[in-house]
Design an enzyme around this catalytic site. Structure first.
Site, short mmCIF file in Angstrom:
data_model
loop_
_atom_site.label_atom_id
_atom_site.label_comp_id
_atom_site.label_asym_id
_atom_site.label_seq_id
_atom_site.Cartn_x
_atom_site.Cartn_y
_atom_site.Cartn_z
N GLY A 135 1.05 -1.46 -0.21
CA GLY A 135 -0.08 0.17 0.00
C GLY A 135 0.99 1.19 0.01
O GLY A 135 1.19 1.27 1.02
N THR A 137 0.32 4.05 -2.57
CA THR A 137 -0.16 4.71 -4.02
C THR A 137 -1.34 4.52 -3.06
O THR A 137 -2.18 4.37 -3.00
CB THR A 137 -0.74 4.05 -5.58
OG1 THR A 137 0.83 3.82 -6.12
CG2 THR A 137 -1.83 4.69 -5.90
N PRO A 139 -5.32 7.72 -3.22
CA PRO A 139 -5.98 8.36 -4.92
C PRO A 139 -5.47 9.69 -5.19
O PRO A 139 -5.61 9.92 -6.28
CB PRO A 139 -7.36 8.14 -3.79
CG PRO A 139 -7.14 7.50 -2.65
CD PRO A 139 -6.17 7.03 -2.45
N TRP A 167 -6.09 1.63 -6.16
CA TRP A 167 -4.96 0.88 -6.51
C TRP A 167 -3.50 0.02 -6.20
O TRP A 167 -3.37 -0.72 -6.83
CB TRP A 167 -4.55 1.25 -7.37
CG TRP A 167 -5.05 2.49 -8.20
CD1 TRP A 167 -4.95 4.33 -8.19
CD2 TRP A 167 -6.07 3.06 -9.21
NE1 TRP A 167 -5.70 5.04 -8.52
CE2 TRP A 167 -6.82 3.81 -9.64
CE3 TRP A 167 -7.12 1.54 -10.09
CZ2 TRP A 167 -7.56 4.51 -9.91
CZ3 TRP A 167 -8.20 1.87 -10.83
CH2 TRP A 167 -8.28 2.92 -10.73
N LEU A 244 10.24 -0.80 -5.59
CA LEU A 244 9.43 -0.70 -6.73
C LEU A 244 10.89 -0.80 -7.22
O LEU A 244 10.47 -1.53 -8.62
CB LEU A 244 9.38 0.83 -6.88
CG LEU A 244 8.11 1.20 -5.78
CD1 LEU A 244 7.57 2.68 -5.95
CD2 LEU A 244 6.76 0.66 -6.56
N GLN A 284 3.79 -6.77 -47.91
CA GLN A 284 4.74 -6.14 -47.87
C GLN A 284 4.32 -5.39 -46.43
O GLN A 284 5.45 -5.72 -45.62
CB GLN A 284 5.39 -5.34 -48.59
CG GLN A 284 6.56 -5.53 -50.07
CD GLN A 284 6.72 -4.80 -50.76
OE1 GLN A 284 6.09 -3.30 -50.60
NE2 GLN A 284 7.07 -4.83 -51.29
N LEU A 343 -4.20 -9.01 -36.99
CA LEU A 343 -5.70 -9.72 -36.46
C LEU A 343 -7.07 -9.43 -36.89
O LEU A 343 -7.71 -10.61 -36.70
CB LEU A 343 -5.12 -10.34 -34.78
CG LEU A 343 -4.07 -10.85 -34.52
CD1 LEU A 343 -4.68 -10.96 -32.72
CD2 LEU A 343 -4.65 -12.05 -35.17
N GLU A 368 3.75 1.23 -11.41
CA GLU A 368 5.54 1.44 -11.15
C GLU A 368 5.90 2.23 -11.38
O GLU A 368 6.87 2.10 -12.15
CB GLU A 368 5.51 0.05 -11.59
CG GLU A 368 4.84 -1.22 -11.29
CD GLU A 368 5.31 -1.86 -9.24
OE1 GLU A 368 6.73 -0.77 -9.41
OE2 GLU A 368 5.15 -3.03 -8.89
N ASP A 372 5.94 8.15 -18.29
CA ASP A 372 6.95 9.49 -18.60
C ASP A 372 7.69 9.67 -17.48
O ASP A 372 8.33 10.52 -17.68
CB ASP A 372 5.08 11.00 -18.46
CG ASP A 372 4.77 10.80 -19.98
OD1 ASP A 372 5.23 10.00 -20.14
OD2 ASP A 372 3.25 11.02 -19.76
#
Lengths: 388, 260
Positions: A135, A137, A139, A167, A244, A284, A343, A368, A372
């Protein structure tokens, strides 16, 4: 139909030891034989993990495989990476389960816990008899974990925790949560058992991605903990960030597994799919996509392998893990998108796996450490300037 | 209690097989190998005996360097020791030659039971296990689908034609060749793989086993003259055209032959 085989364009297998290859093969067999036949059913259910596989996963030694002692396999980081690769070939949710248990729960207890905490939890977590979650992260605080609002306050000899974590993979399944909270002394880690009064969990529903994984919220309302539940050696934000780094390292390998699953699927498909009188593989535009996929997977393998060697040699810097996670997840996502594209209409049904990997990788790209954030970590490394 | 398990490393079931330039075997470079399927069940049967009580499991294989991986896998699954018969002089051995090599190891080891696979995925001879048993002087049976261990004997259900079973009892020591599906084969665990690094793997030459001159291509009574893909039969007919035409043609053919 021939069995799945991983990409080995540059004969990298020659650089692997027998143990490393055996570790990869045994996990591959497990994924093919036991996980892939049931994955669809869990994806359709949303937020459901095949818990019946946990004892076999534990028996295989998938939890904390690169840790030493306490019933862990003690493998090197190449073997550990290959294990993560094979798990994510199945599904990012499967790899996440093992990553969280090993890298984010067992690792901090192993690295920062007391002997009593290690003896209490590590053998149980390695054996899959206990499940853990991490635990960090909240909100309102994802990338900026240091801004966390969860508080730990002294009460007598112990602590009182208040706050919300969001999360959190395996939150509602967990017997123990490694909760990070701010106290007067800075950020610290606490082991919160499931049955602590004031500790509750709820699952996040409606996910488009990582549906084969349980994602939760943790609610801590005046949760009282004895001092023995604090991780004694975890001081400051550095501690959760080191966890992490472990988990991100696994992701750098895992993403290659997802990419190779998509590549394997689409090579087979385009060979068989007849378009305008000939196989789709003979066009191709298809070949350009396949050539790009093969090249990017191979480059990603070289990156992962070198980072593994440096990790085993004790020369790893977290920026290297940022580069590997950032690159390999990014190329895996692009490969999954291209595969799903090739597909055609078939690609949108769950008879094919590329779209499942694609939507999973959308999550992996922003968890994780988002893509960015890893860019900025590298940017800071290059320039010495912290950008926002 | 000691159990010896004979393993063969064979081309992976998905390997693309090309015939070598001599036309007597397949090209082995660049293909993957695995433990013969039947032998994995034999190994599992031995490991189950080990799970139940004090028992040493020794795995034995004949082959070049690559065979080490099969033996390491077996050690990773839980076998205690491995013997690798590695010698170019053994190349080209027929079933009798292979049985002699394994028998020499069996005589050194004196196991209470030898488990082997019923046959190999590549050659399909099913000849080595009975020959090995005869050379060592052991009672034996083949195609076991159930093995019940007693104190001084094994009770074995063996598969016979038409899906019926024959139940036989063999006094120990004995040899049993095992059919697939007899058990659920375990995985090599990561801990097991790590532990396997430290387990003994002895390499033996033909001379070590006292068999110089009596095994290998020179001593083989059975020689492979030629291997070839299945010939296209005169009666085979290839249906051509679009999918619809091929399907229609196939249905017509099935009706003509009275198969429906």
């Amino acid at each position: 139909m021939a069995e799945y085989d991983s990409v080995d364009f540059l004969q990298l297998d020659e650089l692997l030891s027998d143990e490393e290859k055996l570790a990869r093969n045994t996990v591959r067999e497990f994924v093919s034989r036991e996980f892939l036949p049931v994955v669809q059913e869990h994806i359709r259910r949303d937020g459901s993990f095949p818990m019946e596989l946990v004892p076999t996963m534990a028996e295989l030694g998938l939890f904390g495989a690169n840790l030493h002692g306490y019933g862990c396999a003690g493998m090197n980081n190449i073997a550990y990476g290959l294990v993560m690769q094979e798990l994510e070939r199945g599904d990012s949710g499967l790899r996440s389960f093992a990553s969280v248990q090993g890298g984010l729960v067992m690792y901090p207890i192993h690295a920062y816990g007391s002997d009593t905490q290690k003896e209490r939890w590590l053998p149980e977590l390695a054996a899959g008899r206990a499940i853990g979650c991490f635990g960090l992260t909240e909100p309102d605080f994802g990338s900026h974990a240091g801004g966390m609002l969860t508080k730990a306050e002294r009460k007598g000899d112990g602590w009182v925790l208040n706050g919300t974590k969001r999360w959190i993979t395996n939150g509602s399944l967990a017997d123990v949560a490694v909760v990070w909270a701010r106290s007067r002394d800075g950020i610290g880690g606490f082991l919160v058992e499931r049955d602590r009064p004031g500790f509750e969990t709820g699952d996040m529903k409606g996910k488009f991605s990582l549906r084969g994984s349980v994602t939760s919220e943790l609610f801590l309302r005046d949760v009282e903990l004895p001092e023995e539940n604090r991780l004694p050696s975890a001081a400051g934000l550095k501690a959760p960030l080191s966890c992490l780094t472990q988990a991100r390292y696994g992701i750098a390998w895992g993403a290659l597994g997802a990419a190779m699953a998509c590549y394997d699927e689409v090579v087979r498909y385009t060979r068989d799919r007849i378009v305008q009188g000939g196989p789709l593989a003979g066009k191709q535009l298809t070949q350009e996509k396949l050539a790009d996929m093969l090249t990017e997977i191979t480059k990603g393998q070289l990156l992962a392998l070198r980072v593994a060697q440096l990790k085993d040699a004790g020369k790893l810097h977290h920026t290297m893990v940022s580069m590997a996670k950032r690159n390999n997840v990014d190329i895996a996502l692009q490969i999954a998108r291209q595969a799903r594209d090739l597909l055609g209409a078939n690609g949108i049904v769950d008879d094919y796996q590329s779209m499942r990997h694609m939507v999973n990788l959308e999550t992996v790209r922003t968890y994780e450490g988002t893509h960015d954030i890893h860019t900025l970590i590298l940017g800071e490394h290059i320039t010495g300037m912290r950008a926002l | 209690m000691k159990i010896m398990v004979c393993l063969k490393q064979v081309p992976h079931q998905d390997a693309r097989l090309d015939i070598d330039s001599a036309g007597t075997w397949i090209q082995e470079s660049n293909i993957k190998f695995e433990i013969n399927t039947y032998d994995t069940y034999a190994l599992e049967e031995a490991l189950r005996a080990k799970d139940e009580g004090e028992c040493e499991v020794v795995v034995v294989s004949i082959g070049p360097d690559r065979t080490t991986q099969a033996l390491r896998t077996a050690l990773g699954m839980g076998a205690d020791r491995a013997v690798h018969i590695k010698d170019e002089e053994a190349d080209g051995s027929d079933a009798l030659g292979l049985a002699k090599l394994l028998a020499a190891v069996a005589k050194e080891e004196s196991p209470d039971t030898i488990f082997t696979g019923f046959m190999s995925d590549d050659d399909n001879f099913a000849a080595v296990p009975p020959m090995l048993a005869e050379l060592v002087g052991l009672p034996h049976t083949t195609a076991a689908v159930k093995v019940v261990r007693g104190d001084s004997s094994l009770t074995v259900d063996r598969e016979t034609e038409g899906g019926s079973y024959e139940v036989v009892e063999l006094p120990l020591p004995c040899l049993v060749s095992v059919q697939t599906g007899i058990n659920q084969v375990r995985y090599a665990s990561l801990k097991g793989i790590m532990a396997a690094k430290k387990k003994p793997l002895d390499v033996k030459s033909v001379a070590d086993l006292g068999l110089s001159g009596s095994v290998g291509a020179g001593a083989a009574k059975v020689k492979i003259e030629k291997i070839a893909p299945p010939p296209k039969g005169d009666t085979a007919e290839l249906l051509e055209g679009s999918t619809d035409e091929v399907v229609a043609g196939l249905v017509t053919k099935i009706k003509e032959l009275g198969l429906l």
